[in-house]
Design an enzyme around this catalytic site. Structure first.
Site, PDB file in Angstrom:
ATOM      1  N   LYS A 160      -2.248 -12.956  -6.152  1.00  0.00           N
ATOM      2  CA  LYS A 160      -3.303 -13.888  -5.586  1.00  0.00           C
ATOM      3  C   LYS A 160      -4.591 -13.533  -5.983  1.00  0.00           C
ATOM      4  CE  LYS A 160      -3.631 -11.457  -1.451  1.00  0.00           C
ATOM      5  NZ  LYS A 160      -3.719 -11.437   0.148  1.00  0.00           N
TER       6      LYS A 160
ATOM      7  N   LYS B  22       0.887  -1.285  -0.100  1.00  0.00           N
ATOM      8  CA  LYS B  22       0.002  -0.069   0.175  1.00  0.00           C
ATOM      9  C   LYS B  22       0.802   1.301  -0.080  1.00  0.00           C
ATOM     10  CE  LYS B  22      -4.368  -1.475   0.342  1.00  0.00           C
ATOM     11  NZ  LYS B  22      -5.260  -2.074   1.394  1.00  0.00           N
TER      12      LYS B  22
ATOM     13  N   LYS C 294     -10.135 -10.615  -2.671  1.00  0.00           N
ATOM     14  CA  LYS C 294     -11.494  -9.807  -2.563  1.00  0.00           C
ATOM     15  C   LYS C 294     -11.374  -8.654  -3.017  1.00  0.00           C
ATOM     16  CE  LYS C 294     -11.969 -11.493   2.240  1.00  0.00           C
ATOM     17  NZ  LYS C 294     -11.037 -10.320   3.008  1.00  0.00           N
TER      18      LYS C 294
HETATM   19  P1  TYM Z   1      -8.496 -12.486   4.776  1.00  0.00           P
HETATM   20  O1  TYM Z   1      -9.766 -11.712   5.103  1.00  0.00           O
HETATM   21  O2  TYM Z   1      -7.614 -11.547   3.636  1.00  0.00           O
HETATM   22  O3  TYM Z   1      -8.449 -13.818   4.252  1.00  0.00           O
HETATM   23  C1  TYM Z   1      -9.058 -14.750   5.185  1.00  0.00           C
HETATM   24  C2  TYM Z   1      -8.547 -15.966   4.986  1.00  0.00           C
HETATM   25  O4  TYM Z   1      -8.424 -16.461   3.552  1.00  0.00           O
HETATM   26  C3  TYM Z   1      -6.888 -16.830   2.974  1.00  0.00           C
HETATM   27  N1  TYM Z   1      -6.818 -16.181   1.763  1.00  0.00           N
HETATM   28  C4  TYM Z   1      -6.472 -17.232   0.849  1.00  0.00           C
HETATM   29  N2  TYM Z   1      -6.153 -18.466   0.622  1.00  0.00           N
HETATM   30  C5  TYM Z   1      -5.796 -18.809  -0.348  1.00  0.00           C
HETATM   31  N3  TYM Z   1      -5.487 -18.425  -1.565  1.00  0.00           N
HETATM   32  C6  TYM Z   1      -6.004 -17.046  -1.822  1.00  0.00           C
HETATM   33  N4  TYM Z   1      -6.034 -16.093  -2.798  1.00  0.00           N
HETATM   34  C7  TYM Z   1      -6.427 -16.293  -0.409  1.00  0.00           C
HETATM   35  N5  TYM Z   1      -6.805 -14.984  -0.155  1.00  0.00           N
HETATM   36  C8  TYM Z   1      -7.168 -14.944   1.106  1.00  0.00           C
HETATM   37  C9  TYM Z   1      -6.470 -15.886   4.099  1.00  0.00           C
HETATM   38  O5  TYM Z   1      -4.982 -16.350   4.130  1.00  0.00           O
HETATM   39  C10 TYM Z   1      -6.883 -15.948   5.117  1.00  0.00           C
HETATM   40  O6  TYM Z   1      -6.678 -17.189   6.009  1.00  0.00           O
HETATM   41  N6  TYM Z   1      -5.646 -10.700   8.365  1.00  0.00           N
HETATM   42  C11 TYM Z   1      -6.421 -11.664   8.071  1.00  0.00           C
HETATM   43  C12 TYM Z   1      -7.759 -11.904   8.876  1.00  0.00           C
HETATM   44  C13 TYM Z   1      -7.328 -11.899  10.397  1.00  0.00           C
HETATM   45  C14 TYM Z   1      -6.959 -13.035  11.181  1.00  0.00           C
HETATM   46  C15 TYM Z   1      -6.840 -12.782  12.542  1.00  0.00           C
HETATM   47  C16 TYM Z   1      -6.611 -14.522  10.657  1.00  0.00           C
HETATM   48  C17 TYM Z   1      -7.553 -10.832  11.271  1.00  0.00           C
HETATM   49  N7  TYM Z   1      -7.093 -11.501  12.572  1.00  0.00           N
HETATM   50  C18 TYM Z   1      -6.511 -13.798  13.464  1.00  0.00           C
HETATM   51  C19 TYM Z   1      -6.359 -15.342  11.580  1.00  0.00           C
HETATM   52  C20 TYM Z   1      -6.251 -15.086  12.823  1.00  0.00           C
HETATM   53  C21 TYM Z   1      -6.956 -11.436   6.522  1.00  0.00           C
HETATM   54  O7  TYM Z   1      -7.124 -10.127   6.356  1.00  0.00           O
HETATM   55  O8  TYM Z   1      -7.470 -12.306   5.890  1.00  0.00           O
END
Ligand code: TYM
Length: 330
Positions: free
Chosen positions: A197, A113, A200
């Site tokens: 990747k 970012k 969202k």
């Molecule tokens: P987030 O919301 O971006 O994604 C949620 C979960 O999906 C996985 N993920 C993917 N896995 C495979 N291929 C992809 N293209 C892909 N895109 C996303 C992410 O690795 C994640 O497991 N920071 C985190 C949310 C969070 C969190 C936490 C997770 C906040 N606190 C505590 C675990 C524990 C996030 O933004 O995930």
């Protein structure tokens, strides 16, 4: 019993990468019966991207419905919103007292970012995001954190903080969390830009396979996915697009990439993609249908979130109380 904690940021449209990298693993861990499972909607983490109150509230419900649609059972797992558990921001402050700016500046998410718009334009919430994420995990004394590859750096930061606190106060204040991942699907790439990747927040709707998309859109996106030059359904070096599609197929079918390549030996991309489209629809359609049915009943979703918040608060408050006392707070 070991404890599992994970979460999704309720922004944008959840996609097959979120399912394969995270939700699918959660369901397996939940159903093994060997763990106490907590799955969160991290709405505090979404505040910097969603500035409309009703949109954020609705997004939390949508993602909760998708958790259930994917197989998270509120009778077995606590499903809750981060903002229903005030201890997250309280522990975050305590953790920030031992968090270094230098470490935060090295986080890929911040660097990306900052590279785009300049570091001074990045919100403080994005900069300090890893500290809140560490609080999310450490509050529950989680043993395992099932996340995709893109969260490994954040998890490492949480582990380091936990070790720092345990050393400083000479006590096991926090469990050191380990990452959990499936063999395949921890990094699903965009269908239209396979060097990025699947995300969202992707600007290109053709690059993703949203969990709430209809069958037609899913099929179209698979059929339009870019492929590499050549004719064989075989991955390898310099074949990022094919590697991604073959791995996606293998992850969906719980098989190996070699088995997929063998199945399509002598066949072309058309046959391969239409079979992959079937597999995608077979996985996503039931998730979408269950989620949509639940989404029609807002009260039911709010009730399950309230129940989840009660269970989460009980554990989180206990950790916060112990840690506050140990560090000398009243
Ligand atoms: P987030 O919301 O971006 O994604 C949620 C979960 O999906 C996985 N993920 C993917 N896995 C495979 N291929 C992809 N293209 C892909 N895109 C996303 C992410 O690795 C994640 O497991 N920071 C985190 C949310 C969070 C969190 C936490 C997770 C906040 N606190 C505590 C675990 C524990 C996030 O933004 O995930």
């Amino acid at each position: 019993m070991s404890r599992i904690l994970s979460g999704v940021r309720p922004s944008g449209d959840l996609h097959i990468g979120n399912y394969l990298g995270a939700l699918k693993q959660w369901v397996e861990l939940q159903n093994s019966g060997e763990h106490e499972t907590f799955f969160m909607l991290v709405d505090l983490h979404a505040l910097d991207t969603i500035d409309d109150a009703e949109t954020l509230r609705q997004k939390v419900r949508e993602v909760a419905a998708l958790y259930v649609g994917a197989g998270i059972d509120p009778a077995k797992s606590a499903i809750f919103a981060q903002s229903d558990v005030p201890a997250h921001t309280q522990l975050m402050w305590i953790l920030s007292s031992r968090s270094k700016m230098g470490d935060l500046e090295r986080m890929t998410q911040f660097k990306d970012k900052a590279a785009k718009g300049g570091a001074e334009r990045v919100n403080l919430a994005l900069f300090s995001y890893p500290i809140l994420m560490a609080a999310d995990i450490l509050l529950y004394q989680a043993n395992l954190v099932p996340v995709g590859d893109d969260q490994v750096q954040h998890l490492e930061f949480a582990r380091d903080l936990a070790k720092k606190f345990n050393n400083t106060y000479n006590k096991e204040l926090f469990t050191i969390p380990e990452r959990f991942a499936g063999e395949l699907g921890a990094r699903v790439m965009s269908l239209s830009h396979p060097e990025q990747k699947m995300s969202k927040s992707d600007d290109d709707p053709k690059g993703t396979l949203p969990l709430l998309a209809d069958d037609d859109t899913l099929r179209k996106n698979v059929m339009r996915a870019v492929t590499d030059s050549g004719e064989e359904v075989k991955g390898g070096e310099n074949k990022p697009a094919l590697n991604n599609l073959i791995e996606l197929f293998a992850a969906l079918e719980d098989t190996t990439t070699q088995a997929i390549e063998q199945r399509f030996e002598g066949k072309g991309y058309g046959d391969f993609k239409s079979a992959l489209a079937d597999a995608v629809v077979e996985t996503i359609a039931p998730i979408r249908e269950r989620a949509q049915a639940l989404l029609a009943d807002t009260d039911a979703i709010d009730a399950l979130l309230a129940e989840g918040a009660m269970r989460a608060n009980a554990v989180a408050n206990q950790t916060l109380e112990t840690v506050s006392k140990e560090v000398g707070l009243r």
